[in-house]
Design a protein around this motif. Structure first.
Motif, PDB file in Angstrom:
ATOM      1  N   ARG A  70       0.829  -1.196   0.000  1.00 56.16           N
ATOM      2  CA  ARG A  70       0.000   0.000   0.000  1.00 56.16           C
ATOM      3  C   ARG A  70       0.873   1.258   0.000  1.00 56.16           C
ATOM      4  NH1 ARG A  70      -3.565  -3.284   3.166  1.00 56.16           N
ATOM      5  NH2 ARG A  70      -2.471  -2.748   5.089  1.00 56.16           N
ATOM      6  N   ALA A  71       1.971   1.176   0.735  1.00 56.07           N
ATOM      7  CA  ALA A  71       2.890   2.314   0.749  1.00 56.07           C
ATOM      8  C   ALA A  71       3.503   2.537  -0.634  1.00 56.07           C
ATOM      9  CB  ALA A  71       3.991   2.093   1.787  1.00 56.07           C
ATOM     10  N   GLU A  72       3.878   1.444  -1.325  1.00 50.96           N
ATOM     11  CA  GLU A  72       4.434   1.570  -2.667  1.00 50.96           C
ATOM     12  C   GLU A  72       3.414   2.170  -3.628  1.00 50.96           C
ATOM     13  OE1 GLU A  72       7.305  -2.401  -2.214  1.00 50.96           O
ATOM     14  OE2 GLU A  72       5.758  -2.306  -3.758  1.00 50.96           O
ATOM     15  N   ALA A  73       2.144   1.715  -3.491  1.00 45.37           N
ATOM     16  CA  ALA A  73       1.096   2.259  -4.348  1.00 45.37           C
ATOM     17  C   ALA A  73       0.899   3.752  -4.083  1.00 45.37           C
ATOM     18  CB  ALA A  73      -0.210   1.498  -4.126  1.00 45.37           C
ATOM     19  N   ALA A  74       0.925   4.109  -2.793  1.00 41.39           N
ATOM     20  CA  ALA A  74       0.787   5.522  -2.456  1.00 41.39           C
ATOM     21  C   ALA A  74       1.951   6.335  -3.030  1.00 41.39           C
ATOM     22  CB  ALA A  74       0.719   5.695  -0.940  1.00 41.39           C
ATOM     23  N   ARG A  75       3.162   5.752  -2.995  1.00 40.17           N
ATOM     24  CA  ARG A  75       4.322   6.438  -3.562  1.00 40.17           C
ATOM     25  C   ARG A  75       4.157   6.628  -5.072  1.00 40.17           C
ATOM     26  NH1 ARG A  75       9.849   6.750  -2.351  1.00 40.17           N
ATOM     27  NH2 ARG A  75      10.774   8.201  -3.838  1.00 40.17           N
ATOM     28  N   ARG A  76       3.632   5.606  -5.768  1.00 36.90           N
ATOM     29  CA  ARG A  76       3.410   5.749  -7.209  1.00 36.90           C
ATOM     30  C   ARG A  76       2.366   6.830  -7.500  1.00 36.90           C
ATOM     31  NH1 ARG A  76       3.846   0.036  -6.960  1.00 36.90           N
ATOM     32  NH2 ARG A  76       1.581  -0.166  -6.940  1.00 36.90           N
ATOM     33  N   GLN A  77       1.293   6.832  -6.688  1.00 33.27           N
ATOM     34  CA  GLN A  77       0.271   7.858  -6.877  1.00 33.27           C
ATOM     35  C   GLN A  77       0.847   9.251  -6.640  1.00 33.27           C
ATOM     36  OE1 GLN A  77      -2.912   6.794  -4.280  1.00 33.27           O
ATOM     37  NE2 GLN A  77      -3.468   4.951  -5.434  1.00 33.27           N
ATOM     38  N   LEU A  78       1.721   9.354  -5.629  1.00 34.04           N
ATOM     39  CA  LEU A  78       2.372  10.637  -5.376  1.00 34.04           C
ATOM     40  C   LEU A  78       3.216  11.060  -6.568  1.00 34.04           C
ATOM     41  CD1 LEU A  78       3.255  12.993  -3.579  1.00 34.04           C
ATOM     42  CD2 LEU A  78       5.022  11.499  -2.642  1.00 34.04           C
ATOM     43  N   GLU A  79       4.017  10.119  -7.112  1.00 32.11           N
ATOM     44  CA  GLU A  79       4.858  10.446  -8.251  1.00 32.11           C
ATOM     45  C   GLU A  79       4.018  10.889  -9.448  1.00 32.11           C
ATOM     46  OE1 GLU A  79       8.466  10.135  -6.467  1.00 32.11           O
ATOM     47  OE2 GLU A  79       8.037  10.745  -8.521  1.00 32.11           O
ATOM     48  N   GLU A  80       2.880  10.214  -9.649  1.00 27.66           N
ATOM     49  CA  GLU A  80       2.004  10.606 -10.746  1.00 27.66           C
ATOM     50  C   GLU A  80       1.448  12.015 -10.515  1.00 27.66           C
ATOM     51  OE1 GLU A  80       1.469   9.399 -13.563  1.00 27.66           O
ATOM     52  OE2 GLU A  80      -0.200  10.652 -14.234  1.00 27.66           O
ATOM     53  N   ALA A  81       1.048  12.280  -9.245  1.00 29.07           N
ATOM     54  CA  ALA A  81       0.525  13.610  -8.931  1.00 29.07           C
ATOM     55  C   ALA A  81       1.595  14.679  -9.137  1.00 29.07           C
ATOM     56  CB  ALA A  81      -0.001  13.639  -7.498  1.00 29.07           C
TER      57      ALA A  81
END
Length: 729
Positions: free
Chosen positions: A640-651
């Protein structure tokens, strides 16, 4: 029409009931601006502050019940344009002209618009013309503001501690805003506050290090600080202007002009403060602290600077999260080193406890403890300064009886239980980690009593209640009052508590491994050891040299959704990547080498659960193999943390493409905006620091908070750009 109110609708309040004071139902405003309440359909004025005649040129009786068009100018068009955007759940800026007299002498105003319940809109307007408002005000050009914000963001991003960050904050904010005194005020776990950084005019006495009791900021006020994160008081001696006709139920939580509590105003008068600006620092949805700016003459700031403060507050909050989480990440490194020492000691002499206590500094220094004790299998081992053995056993019994989770923590044992007053000299502070749920096995750290001198802003125990609530003195004297604190240790920080938990997890893992070895080499102790392994918090599988599963605990059964596996080959089939699992088993069985890696279980009840795998070979005499131990760790939170990091990078990628500009700016191929770049760089640096603590439960939430804060910052900046364009155009 209802006549003028003489005071805001705060009700009768004193220090005994200020927690219940309805400060969001103020019913009045500060006089440097006007407030209008409109019905969204038709933009009809339902309420107005009594000063509209003086600032807008139309009596309140002539305005209430009429359309906003009565004010002339372009205010109605500005409001309609913001209504089309449908973003009014949060305050939105506007700039307009008002010409209620129709004599072509239009007045310019800046304002805020937001929506409240009941299809109502609240409009707040302040005159831009300094001739209309004689109060000292400050303004700044858009380009100069962007430069100062960019410099501030870069300084904040480079701070490696809360202390360094706070010092940068007060210096940067005082340079930007020009207030006489700027402070960072941090709350402790009990709600008390301490001024941890200060920049001030040289002639002023320092307040750095002063403490303020939690009662100085009631819970209702703290909740409003989370919702409305920039609050300005222009002149503490103002006469409140009522909102008419009846505004007693009007929710003014997000109103910039909202009148302040009479108690708070008296509090400031007692300090000699005339004007204030307060900016909230929020972490994970909770109030972490405040930036408090004081001025000793009336002072107002325009929307641009207020928006800049809101932007910087988001950047500062993300940096606080990153700095505090980085401290946890450093603790994880220490824990890993400790784990390796314990494993090495277990393999050489079979006793991890001896290695744990071999170096007192290794065990005590990371938590800044003065002593420690291990309670394991009815034995006690200690290091440093600790209570006597009988006192330790009484303490163990009391801690085990507390209704807590696997950790008990306090800074004053004698306050929690006066029966332990005698151990305060050596054990005022306590962290107790439960190592087993089947026996009272604990690791405890102690902190000695700290004879600390706390400097309060006035005597916190002094009776200050007046018979007349409106003449109340919340703190009649702000002279420093010192108090010697006894029976209390320095509070454990969040980073130290997280580090203690991590050490506890390591010890539990070590204990499980050792008990598993005993299970293989000492069958006659099977019944005794099985209880410990079965109750381990980590899923465990034990197999013999032939690959037959001898034991698997309930946590493992829960993880994969079955208890029917009999061999390691069947276990391999339970993984989604069964071929990789079989290759892992060949490695440990044929090459007799341990294996560390990540796989996914494809269980019936919990499909595709990512797990970390620790597979070890248990050697026997003469090179033989007694069996294998497999310990699994649920990595769902990590993913979940990795997914959140990817979402952050996309944002961040999307934000960098937009670059803080609107479509017209992009079409004209303007050069990149340095301030937006600095904000995004700060977010990336914060994400790196947070990610260094990967494995810490809650990392995903921290990164999500970071993404939200960054989006809030860029949104504020977009509003600011649009506002400046509106003003310049």
């Amino acid at each position: 029409m209802t006549g003028l109110l003489l005071s805001p609708a705060f009700g009768q309040a004193d220090l005994t009931n200020c927690e219940r004071e309805l400060i969001h139902l103020a019913g009045s405003v500060q006089p440097h601006g006007v407030l209008l309440v409109l019905h969204e359909t038709g933009l009809r004025v339902e309420m107005a502050s009594a000063n509209v005649a003086g600032l807008l040129g139309i009596p309140v009786e002539a305005l209430v019940g009429r359309s906003i068009a009565e004010l002339g100018g372009n205010l109605q068009r500005r409001i309609e344009r913001l209504l089309d955007g449908d973003l009014l759940d949060e305050p939105q800026p506007l700039r307009c002209f008002v010409d209620a007299t129709g004599n072509s002498r239009a007045l310019e105003f800046e304002g805020i618009l937001h929506r409240i319940a009941g299809e109502r809109l609240i409009v707040e307007l302040e005159p831009v013309d300094s001739d209309v408002s004689a109060i000292e005000s400050i303004d700044i050009t858009g380009e100069e503001l962007r430069l100062q914000l960019g410099t501030a963001v870069e300084r904040f991003s480079s701070a490696t501690s809360v202390t360094a960050l706070s010092d940068s904050v007060v210096q940067s904010l005082r340079a930007l805003l020009g207030y006489d005194r700027v402070m960072v005020y941090k709350f402790d776990p009990d709600g008390h506050g301490e001024i941890i950084a200060e920049a001030r005019r040289k002639s002023l006495e320092s307040l750095l290090g002063h403490h303020y009791p939690s009662t100085d900021i009631p819970h209702r006020a703290r909740a409003l600080y989370v919702r409305n994160r920039v609050r300005v008081l222009v002149d503490v001696h103002y006469e409140p202007v009522p909102v008419l006709p009846d505004s007693s139920e009007l929710d003014m939580s997000l109103c910039y002009l909202r009148s302040m509590s009479p108690l708070h105003l008296q509090y400031l008068k007692n300090m000699g403060v005339t004007a204030t600006l307060v900016v909230s620092l929020v972490r994970e949805g909770r109030l972490w602290g405040l930036i408090a700016c004081h001025h000793y003459s009336p002072r107002r700031i325009g929307y641009s600077l207020r928006a800049a403060c809101g932007l910087l507050a988001e950047v500062i909050s993300t940096r606080i999260t990153a700095v505090e989480n980085y401290a946890h990440a450093q603790g994880v490194i220490l824990v890993r080193a400790l784990e390796q020492r314990l494993i090495d000691a277990t393999s050489t002499d079979g006793d991890w406890r001896r290695a744990l206590f071999r170096s007192p500094r290794t065990l005590l220094q990371p938590l800044d403890a003065t002593g420690a004790a291990l309670f394991f299998e009815d034995e006690i081992q200690t290091v440093g300064d600790v209570p006597s053995t009988p006192e330790l056993r009484k303490l163990l019994a009391w801690v085990a009886a507390q209704k807590t989770d696997s950790m008990f923590c306090c800074s004053s044992v004698s306050r929690e239980n006066p029966a332990f007053a005698s151990i305060s000299p050596t054990a005022s502070g306590l962290i107790a980690l439960e190592l087993s749920i089947s026996r009272p096995d604990y690791l405890m750290w102690f902190r000695a009593e700290q004879y600390s001198e706390v400097t309060w802003a006035g005597d916190p125990s002094k009776a200050v209640i007046d018979n007349d609530p409106m003449n109340l003195s919340p703190r009649r004297s702000f002279e420093a009052w010192s108090q010697i604190v006894r029976g209390t240790a320095s509070p454990w920080s969040n980073a130290e508590i997280a580090l203690a938990r991590a050490i506890g997890v390591t010890l539990i893992d070590i204990i499980v491994q050792i008990q598993a070895v005993r299970l293989l080499i000492a069958q006659h102790q099977l019944n005794l050891v099985r209880v410990t392994v079965a109750n381990a918090r980590e899923p465990v599988v034990i197999a013999d040299a032939g690959g037959n599963i001898l034991f698997s605990n309930d946590m493992f059964h829960t993880l994969i959704g079955t208890s029917a596996l009999r061999t390691l080959d069947e276990l391999a089939g339970a993984f989604t990547e069964s071929a990789d699992a079989r290759a892992m088993l060949r490695t440990i069985r044929e090459q007799r080498r341990p294996w560390r890696g990540e796989l996914r279980f494809g269980g019936v009840s919990t499909p595709h659960v990512p797990v970390g795998v620790r597979a070890d070979v248990v050697p026997g005499p003469l090179g033989a193999v007694l069996g294998f131990i497999l310990i699994f760790t649920d990595l769902s939170e990590n993913k979940r943390a990795e997914a959140a990091r990817r979402q952050l990078e996309e944002a961040l990628y999307q934000a960098s493409r937009a670059d803080g500009r609107n479509a017209a700016d992009l079409a004209s191929a303007q050069p990149p905006d340095a301030l937006v770049g600095a904000i995004l760089t700060n977010a990336r640096l914060a994400a790196i620091d947070i990610a260094d603590g990967n494995g810490n439960s809650g990392v995903a939430a921290l990164i999500e908070d970071l993404r939200t804060a960054t989006q809030r910052a860029t949104a504020i900046y977009s509003q600011l750009r649009a506002y400046e364009k509106d003003r310049d155009g």
